[in-house]
Motif scaffolding. Structure first.
Motif, PDB file in Angstrom:
ATOM      1  N   PHE A   1     -81.624   9.839  -0.264  1.00 22.61           N
ATOM      2  CA  PHE A   1     -81.985  10.706   0.867  1.00 22.61           C
ATOM      3  C   PHE A   1     -83.473  11.029   0.730  1.00 22.61           C
ATOM      4  N   VAL A   2     -84.249  10.692   1.745  1.00 18.04           N
ATOM      5  CA  VAL A   2     -85.681  10.988   1.720  1.00 18.04           C
ATOM      6  C   VAL A   2     -85.942  12.278   2.494  1.00 18.04           C
ATOM      7  N   GLY A   3     -86.503  13.261   1.811  1.00 16.99           N
ATOM      8  CA  GLY A   3     -86.794  14.549   2.449  1.00 16.99           C
ATOM      9  C   GLY A   3     -87.663  15.387   1.534  1.00 16.99           C
ATOM     10  N   GLU A   4     -88.240  16.444   2.080  1.00 13.90           N
ATOM     11  CA  GLU A   4     -89.078  17.335   1.274  1.00 13.90           C
ATOM     12  C   GLU A   4     -88.386  18.671   1.145  1.00 13.90           C
ATOM     13  N   ILE A   5     -88.152  19.063  -0.090  1.00 14.68           N
ATOM     14  CA  ILE A   5     -87.366  20.269  -0.353  1.00 14.68           C
ATOM     15  C   ILE A   5     -88.025  21.520   0.222  1.00 14.68           C
ATOM     16  N   THR A   6     -89.343  21.475   0.409  1.00 14.41           N
ATOM     17  CA  THR A   6     -90.055  22.635   0.967  1.00 14.41           C
ATOM     18  C   THR A   6     -90.056  22.628   2.494  1.00 14.41           C
ATOM     19  N   ARG A   7     -89.509  21.562   3.099  1.00 10.28           N
ATOM     20  CA  ARG A   7     -89.438  21.489   4.571  1.00 10.28           C
ATOM     21  C   ARG A   7     -87.971  21.366   4.976  1.00 10.28           C
TER      22      ARG A   7
END
Length: 287
Positions: A50-56
């Protein structure tokens, strides 16, 4: 095949990579969270990426769908992207917890650090422990793991020893038992299976700082030269860093210098020994 489906956040970090290997070795279905597409090549044996940014939070939608357990070792180490401890260690993990609650995940394990609950005045722990509070007060089954220093952190002693002398604060008698990532990953998975709410853990060998300095110098085949500096120097460095640099810069050093002043000994665990790790690092030319 284990029927549990798990998510590992922080999978590209020192501990995260070992966690992924340990979970796959035990037959778990593993999804990992990565920040960039390019990081996919680091993993050949996971079930889902899963590609994502934990702060977004808007990039995390669906990350915990069909997941039973979440393992998070997310935290700032030496990232240079302008984010603070509160952005990542607290809010990032809180974003993940929100998704876990939304999808009715069964359990959430968070890796903090030894004595974090007693050292909330440090920037690095202020954020971590704020998240621990939130997790503890949530409806999820929680597992808080508080490891001692990682072997990777102990490379600072090895780097210093390369120059032929190690500098310590005080008399060097303070003790600690650092732990290897592979041993810690094994411990983390065991405790999640057992349903343990909170554990502190270190490696199998307890060292004084003088002993740590000695084995680091021995790994380079250097004579044993250790210089002991007074504690006021250590306190002066912390004050100067807090006054003249950002929390991002001083946070890790503040933690290291504060930890150096006290014993940090947790229950002993594991089969990897620091002396062998040091020898291997020197032989491989990694320092």
């Amino acid at each position: 095949m284990n029927t549990k489906k798990v998510l590992v956040a922080g999978a590209t970090g020192y501990l995260g990579q070992y966690l992924v290997k340990e979970l796959k070795k035990r037959g778990f279905w593993v999804r990992i969270l990565i920040r960039r597409e390019a990081q996919k090549q680091l993993f050949t044996d996971v079930d889902d990426i899963f590609v994502g940014e934990i702060t977004r939070p808007e990039t995390l939608n669906g990350i915990t769908q069909n997941i039973d357990w979440v393992f998070s070792s997310v935290g700032i180490t030496r990232q240079k992207d302008g984010l603070t401890y509160m952005n990542v260690d607290y809010q990032g993990n809180a974003n993940l917890l929100h998704e876990a609650l939304k999808n009715q995940v069964q359990a959430f394990q968070y890796i903090s650090a030894i004595n974090g609950d007693k050292l909330r005045q440090l920037k690095i722990f202020e954020a971590k422990e704020k998240f621990v509070d939130e997790l503890t007060n949530s409806a999820l089954q929680q597992s808080i793991i508080r490891p001692n220093g990682y072997f990777s952190d102990m490379k600072d002693f090895l780097t210093m020893a390369k120059g032929g002398r190690v500098y310590l604060f005080g008399d060097g008698t303070q003790q600690l038992n650092p732990i290897h990532g592979a041993d810690l990953a094994e411990f983390c998975v065991d405790k999640m299976i057992e349903g343990s709410a909170e554990e502190s853990v270190g490696g199998p060998d307890i060292f004084s700082q003088n002993q740590l300095a000695t084995i680091a110098l021995q790994a380079w085949r250097k004579p044993i030269k250790i210089t002991h500096l007074p504690h006021w120097v250590r306190k002066g460095i912390i004050w100067a860093l807090r006054t003249f640099t950002s929390s991002k810069t001083y946070g890790p050093i503040e933690f290291f210098l504060t930890a150096m002043a006290d014993d940090n000994v947790a229950q002993t665990y594991g089969k990897n020994h620091l002396k062998e790790f040091y020898k291997a690092e020197v032989k491989a030319g990694k320092v």
